[in-house]
Design an enzyme around this catalytic site. Structure first.
Site, short mmCIF file in Angstrom:
data_model
loop_
_atom_site.label_atom_id
_atom_site.label_comp_id
_atom_site.label_asym_id
_atom_site.label_seq_id
_atom_site.Cartn_x
_atom_site.Cartn_y
_atom_site.Cartn_z
N ASP A 85 -16.65 -3.44 1.49
CA ASP A 85 -15.88 -4.26 0.57
C ASP A 85 -16.68 -4.51 -0.72
O ASP A 85 -17.20 -3.57 -1.31
CB ASP A 85 -15.47 -5.55 1.28
N ASP A 216 -6.59 0.15 6.89
CA ASP A 216 -6.94 -0.85 5.89
C ASP A 216 -5.83 -0.99 4.85
O ASP A 216 -5.32 0.01 4.34
CB ASP A 216 -8.25 -0.42 5.21
N HIS A 244 -10.02 -2.50 7.89
CA HIS A 244 -11.02 -2.78 6.85
C HIS A 244 -12.40 -3.14 7.40
O HIS A 244 -13.42 -2.79 6.81
CB HIS A 244 -10.50 -3.94 5.99
#
Length: 263
Positions: A85, A216, A244
């Site tokens: 991320d 995701d 994710h």
């Protein structure tokens, strides 16, 4: 800044995103600390780290500067970066400035280029930084209770007591400022993201392991294919039923791949 620093041997640094913290990597660290030094920080405003009243402290460029300061403090001379991320841009900002201190990359559902022309990200960033979006994040912990669970392949497989660790890391509205700040920076940090991408030659040829969850809702196959084209010495692995948070959703599945890559 709170951080984990366990084990001895070649160093792996785990860099979390939103709304994660070092807890996300606990299963990987439990295994790898037997023969690696494992470092995982909580960015300021997340996990067990301090909160701030200053908006500047939650700018990703400030997070990146503190990341460098931590590695200097811990005297990390060379490390493998495990990126997730917002950990992607934060870690790769370090890699492009000090490439001699990064030996390899493990890339999981992240990005580090401008997305200010992508309607998908424009909508998400605009919505989450709107008064309504900020209210939902701060008042109802929406990033954990809403977005995090939707971004997983099968959130039902993550025990409720585990999810409580993410909820309780920011239990009150005043403690969710960092989480609420990140979405707006998807667009407002376009220039910074562009500068990292312009310097990608500093890290694009490093040996890289790509671990990608295809369920995701944040980073799609489109972003995966861009990484494949960018990282010239990469080994990509796709997981059709993972989302994710691959270190949380499938640690036992990725550990053999990580160990093989590190060896």
């Amino acid at each position: 800044m709170h951080y984990v620093d366990e084990g001895e041997g070649p160093t792996i640094v785990f860099v979390h995103g939103n709304p994660g913290w070092s807890f996300e990597f606990r299963e990987l660290i439990k295994d790898l600390r037997a023969d690696h030094r494992c470092i995982a920080m909580d960015h300021i405003g997340f996990g067990l780290s301090s909160r701030s009243q200053l908006r500047h402290d939650y700018d990703p460029r400030t997070h990146a500067a503190r990341f460098t300061a931590l590695l200097d403090h811990l005297e990390v001379k060379e490390a493998v970066l495990f990126l997730s991320d917002w950990g992607g841009p934060i870690g790769l900002d370090f890699a492009r400035r000090q490439p001699h201190r990064v030996s390899r990359l493990i890339v999981t559902n992240t990005w580090c280029w401008p997305v200010n022309r992508d309607p998908y990200y424009i909508f998400f960033s605009t919505m989450m930084r709107s008064p309504l979006g900020q209210f939902l994040i701060k008042r109802f912990n929406f990033f954990v209770n809403g977005i995090m669970t939707r971004a997983m392949g099968k959130a039902s497989k993550v025990p409720s007591e585990v999810m409580d660790h993410y909820r309780n890391a920011q239990p009150a509205p005043a403690e969710r400022a960092a989480c609420a700040a990140f979405p707006g920076h998807i667009l407002s940090s376009t220039q910074w993201l562009g500068s990292i991408w312009a310097d990608r030659a500093a890290f694009s040829s490093k040996p890289s392991l790509i671990l990608w969850g295809l369920q995701d809702i944040a980073f799609r196959r489109k972003e995966l294919e861009r990484w494949k084209l960018t990282l010239s010495d990469s080994r990509p692995h796709e997981f059709s039923d993972v989302g994710h948070f691959i270190a949380e959703e499938g640690p036992a599945r990725i550990l053999p791949l990580v160990r093989e890559f590190l060896a």
